[in-house]
Design a protein around this motif. Sequence first.
Motif: not given
Length: 199
Positions: A192-197
Amino acid sequence: MMKILSVTAATVAALASPAFAAAPVPKGFLLYEKDAAKKDANPETSWAVSAKVTAKLVVNPCDRAALGRAGRTAAKTITYTAVPDYSKSEQIILFTGDEAAARAFADLKAAVRKCSKPDYRYATRAVALGDEGQAITGQSYQGGKPAIGGERAIVVRRANALVVYTQAGEWGKPAAADFARQTKDATRMLAKICTVAAC
């Protein structure tokens, strides 16, 4: 027509600027935030949550406050400690871009090589996570043999983000199984990191 184009160009520039990208890591985004928010009546355990952009890297062989700090736009750190010497940490750091995050990752690897001592040694090996990942071992030694005490960390870069999970405590001889929890946690966060990165 020319005026509209100039406004559009300015808008694009603003969106790409570090100041625009400096939104904090959202509340509840980290894996351990719910646990950290629960009331803990045990005097021998505690949680600490910080959104300080300048927070020290939770794996930091040289114990330098500036390690991995350049180019940050946001960070969140959660640390759990228990008496006598157990701790675990979760840390997400966002940077202005992939290059700044990669530089922080490289600086951490350099610190692993530089800051080992005879009685406390660091080692690192690549792991297949994110764009680049490392399993970092910190281990106490006595008389040339592994002693009680150490830390195990998984550090992963994905685009402009660093994802860090650590455990420290009464480790003995380093083993691959020491990284099981940290690897599982890092894998969950990478989903899920790509929702903020900026992936």
